[in-house]
Every structure is written in C-alpha cells, then in structure tokens.
Scaffold this motif. Structure first.
Motif, mmCIF file in Angstrom:
data_model
loop_
_atom_site.group_PDB
_atom_site.id
_atom_site.type_symbol
_atom_site.label_atom_id
_atom_site.label_comp_id
_atom_site.label_asym_id
_atom_site.label_seq_id
_atom_site.Cartn_x
_atom_site.Cartn_y
_atom_site.Cartn_z
ATOM 1 N N GLY A 38 1.201 14.042 -7.447
ATOM 2 C CA GLY A 38 -0.200 13.684 -7.270
ATOM 3 C C GLY A 38 -0.333 12.378 -6.503
ATOM 4 N N VAL A 39 -1.257 12.352 -5.549
ATOM 5 C CA VAL A 39 -1.475 11.160 -4.727
ATOM 6 C C VAL A 39 -2.945 10.753 -4.829
ATOM 7 N N LEU A 40 -3.171 9.511 -5.208
ATOM 8 C CA LEU A 40 -4.535 9.010 -5.369
ATOM 9 C C LEU A 40 -5.030 8.397 -4.070
ATOM 10 N N ARG A 41 -6.304 8.659 -3.757
ATOM 11 C CA ARG A 41 -6.954 8.148 -2.554
ATOM 12 C C ARG A 41 -8.141 7.277 -2.959
ATOM 13 N N ILE A 94 -6.285 -1.298 -5.919
ATOM 14 C CA ILE A 94 -7.384 -1.897 -5.164
ATOM 15 C C ILE A 94 -7.453 -1.235 -3.788
ATOM 16 N N THR A 95 -8.643 -0.858 -3.370
ATOM 17 C CA THR A 95 -8.803 -0.199 -2.078
ATOM 18 C C THR A 95 -8.714 -1.237 -0.961
ATOM 19 N N VAL A 96 -7.951 -0.907 0.092
ATOM 20 C CA VAL A 96 -7.757 -1.830 1.207
ATOM 21 C C VAL A 96 -8.217 -1.230 2.527
ATOM 22 N N ARG A 97 -8.758 -0.026 2.470
ATOM 23 C CA ARG A 97 -9.309 0.629 3.662
ATOM 24 C C ARG A 97 -10.648 1.259 3.333
ATOM 25 N N TYR A 99 0.859 -1.184 0.000
ATOM 26 C CA TYR A 99 0.000 0.000 0.000
ATOM 27 C C TYR A 99 0.894 1.233 0.000
ATOM 28 N N GLY A 100 0.252 2.392 -0.162
ATOM 29 C CA GLY A 100 1.006 3.612 -0.410
ATOM 30 C C GLY A 100 1.394 4.423 0.808
ATOM 31 N N ILE A 101 1.432 5.731 0.634
ATOM 32 C CA ILE A 101 1.987 6.676 1.596
ATOM 33 C C ILE A 101 1.122 6.722 2.852
ATOM 34 N N VAL A 102 1.737 6.479 4.003
ATOM 35 C CA VAL A 102 0.994 6.387 5.255
ATOM 36 C C VAL A 102 0.538 7.762 5.736
ATOM 37 N N GLN A 103 1.406 8.762 5.699
ATOM 38 C CA GLN A 103 1.064 10.108 6.152
ATOM 39 C C GLN A 103 1.425 11.121 5.058
ATOM 40 N N THR A 126 -2.180 6.525 -1.535
ATOM 41 C CA THR A 126 -2.157 6.615 -0.076
ATOM 42 C C THR A 126 -2.256 5.226 0.550
ATOM 43 N N ARG A 127 -2.265 5.232 1.877
ATOM 44 C CA ARG A 127 -2.349 3.997 2.667
ATOM 45 C C ARG A 127 -3.597 3.186 2.351
ATOM 46 N N GLY A 128 -4.632 3.814 1.839
ATOM 47 C CA GLY A 128 -5.892 3.123 1.576
ATOM 48 C C GLY A 128 -5.929 2.348 0.284
#
Length: 387
Positions: free
Chosen positions: A227-230, A267-270, A213-217, A289-291
């Motif tokens: 650009g960061v995708l959520r 794929i969304t994990v959160r 998964y991606g960036i935690v904070q 992101t983390r999600g």
C-alpha cells in the motif's frame, strides 16, 4: 422509488439562463456580484462576494433580476452544485452561474435536492465541455431530467432531506468546535513560543532516520502488493485507507527509508503543502509517494502529538508557505523543511498536552464516524428519491 413522471429542467423552470459573459470591472463597494465561487457547498456564500458599480449593475439587472426562491447552479469550473437564493438581496451573476426559476409545479427546495444529488451530478458530468475549465452548457442543463412527484410528496422529501442535512451540519460544527478546543488548549499551554528555545526539525529526528520523501514513480495501481499513501489520502488531519494505491513489492523495495512503522508523522510536500497526519498500526508496512515526507521524531526529545500540533500552527504554516515554490506544481524542498524551527517546551509539558490531545482525539474519532454514518444516510436518501 416510484413511477413519478420524468421531466426536464426546462419543463419545470420558467427561466434557465446564465449571467454576463463579460468580466466586469469590480468596485470596492456597490452591488453584490456572485460567481460559481460563491456556490460550492449547496449554500450561497454571501460573505466572500465581489461588488460592481451601479451603472454596470443597472445593465445586468435589466436582463436578469435574481429573486428569492431562484436556484443558482455552478456551470463553469466547479460544476453541478446548486443553491437556493435565500435572501432578499439585490445582486447580479457571472457566466459561471446559471439561474433556474421554478414554476408552480416544483418547489425550490425540492428542485435544489433534485440537482444536488449523485444521479443528476453524473448526468451533468457526461455533458461537460472544455479541456481546461469544465463548462456545463445551458442546453444540456435544460434537457437534464429529474423525477417530479406531486407537490405534497415534494414537501415530504425536502423535509426529510433537510433534517438529515441539518444533522450532518450540526455534527460537522461539533467537529470544528473540537478542533478549535485543541488549538486553544495548545496556545494556552505554550503561548506564542517566543520565550522557548528552538531546534531545527532535522535535529528532532530519530538518529539515522533522516527526512525523506517517498516513491518517485510508483506506477499504476495493481490492486495488491504494498500500500502506498498519497497526499489525497490525508484529509482534515486524518488518514483515509479506503482508496489507497497498491504497487508491486519490487518497486517499493528501494524505498525502505520511508516504509512506515506506524509511529511517525506524515507531511505533504507537494500540491497542498504542510498537511500532516499521525500514523498508527493500520498503516504499518505501507509506504508513501513523492508528495509526502516521513518525519520519524526522536521520542526522547519531542512528543509526536506536540510536534504534529505545532506543524499545524499558524507560525509553522507561515514558514511552510513562505518556503513553498512553483507556479503550476507547488512544493517545498526538504532542505527548507529540515530547517523548520520547532520551539521546545519541557518534555513533561509536551506529555501533558499529549494526554489532552488523546482525550479529544477519542471524541473526534467518534464524531467522524457519526458524520460518515450521517453522510451515508443522506446520500442513500438522495439516491432513493432521485434514481
């Protein structure tokens, strides 16, 4: 639009009240009982209703007897959405719904659009009370102002908006039919997967890529940078880049492993787990992101379009939901996602499906653009008439 008289909802309604404040004892059958959950789209959902026994119904109906032409307004939880009572049903309502009964000076159809527009929605939002579940008080509903043209013009406005709304609904139905066609094609080609060999998802990942998964904070949006995708940027299997977040390159730098190349599955994990989307060159160089977890498939083993379609299948969704944990924040651990069983038909058959997928996706993209254009027209008309 015009110098029409501005009136309050209380001026044009003979009744503005809400339903019972007591949580009823429900029954398997009896009389229909509606709440705000039945008024979320501008139409009353008569399919997913609850029932109350006759004795309780008689008590509630003696106080409020809803009738055809009344407008129901969601005032708790999902707020500010209204629908006209369009069926001669006997039913009762919960406190989460307000009932507005129009006087002769206003048409039900016009009143509906006067409520279901961005201008009135903003007025309602300013008056919301409550920290947990938002609540729109009756006194604030009563004092909300709307423009009131003559009945003849009300009819014209309602007819114009009805036409736009019907076109929008028709195009959304066409989109749903395309999605159903793709699903049907998928199952026709691959059956129920029971006869196929399987591999764990991690075994289908590009060598050395792993599953992360991606960036935690990521921090606040700085308006420039990377650009960061959520998860919120993934809607209906499509990636929306209209409202993406930008962060400094220094924060993104340690997360090279999830930096996008435009040829992967997200794929969304959160939150809502299991939503997927295919990336393309428009998202190349961005991160997540983390999600979101990034799936870099091994193209020699699996076609990404087949894999994406399987991840959306009922069997895959059931596995993901069975392995989703958490009461407040739902999430699936990457360890469980790595072990997700993936059936593997021949790569030749996967590629044949991908050709069909591409053809349907071309039509789907055109239809989505048409929906966005129609939605923009509809919203513009609402603002034009009710500003």
């Amino acid at each position: 639009m015009s110098k029409w008289e501005m009136v309050t909802l209380n001026d044009v309604c003979s009744l503005i009240t809400d339903g019972t404040h007591q949580t009823p004892q429900y029954a398997d059958k009896g009389f229909i009982f509606l709440s705000s959950k039945n008024v979320t789209t501008g139409k009353i959902d008569w399919e997913n209703v609850k029932y109350i026994p006759e004795e309780l119904h008689n008590q509630l109906y003696a106080r409020i007897a809803p009738r055809i032409g009344d407008v129901l307004l969601a005032k708790n939880g999902t707020t500010g959405v209204a629908a006209v009572v369009d069926k001669e049903f006997v039913f009762d309502i919960y406190v989460s719904l307000a009932i507005l009964r129009p006087k002769d000076s206003i048409l039900s159809e016009y009143l509906l659009y006067a409520i279901n527009n961005p201008i009135t929605k903003r007025k309602f939002n300013k008056e919301l009370k409550g920290i947990g579940v938002p609540n729109l008080h009756l006194k604030n509903i009563r004092k909300t102002t709307i423009p009131l043209p003559p009945i003849k013009i009300q009819k014209q406005i309602a007819k114009t908006l009805d036409t736009a709304a019907e076109l929008l609904a028709m195009r959304k139905q066409q989109l749903a039919e395309l999605d159903n066609l793709l699903k049907a094609t998928f199952y026709d080609m691959f059956g129920d997967f029971d006869e196929l060999p399987t591999k764990s998802l991690i075994d289908l990942i590009e060598p050395g890529a792993g599953l992360s998964y991606g960036i935690v904070q990521p921090g606040d949006d700085v308006g420039k940078g990377i650009g960061v995708l959520r998860p919120v940027d993934i809607t209906e299997g499509r990636l929306s880049l209209d409202n993406i977040k930008y962060i400094p390159a220094g924060i993104e730098e340690p997360y090279k492993k999830t930096r996008l190349n435009g040829n992967e599955i997200l794929i969304t994990v959160r939150g809502t787990t299991g939503d997927t989307v295919l990336t393309d060159k428009s998202s190349k160089g961005m991160n997540v992101t983390r999600g979101i977890a990034v799936i870099r498939q091994n193209d020699k083993l699996v076609n990404k379009m087949f894999l994406n379609a399987y991840l959306k299948s009922e069997k895959s969704s059931r596995y993901i939901q069975d392995n989703t944990r958490g009461a407040t924040l739902k999430q699936i651990n990457l360890s469980a996602l790595r072990e997700l069983p993936i059936p593997l038909p021949s790569l030749k058959l996967q590629n044949q499906f991908a050709t069909i997928y591409n053809n349907i996706e071309i039509e789907r993209c055109l239809l989505i653009k048409a929906i966005e254009s129609t939605q923009y027209l509809f919203n513009s008309l609402l603002v034009k008439y009710f500003k």
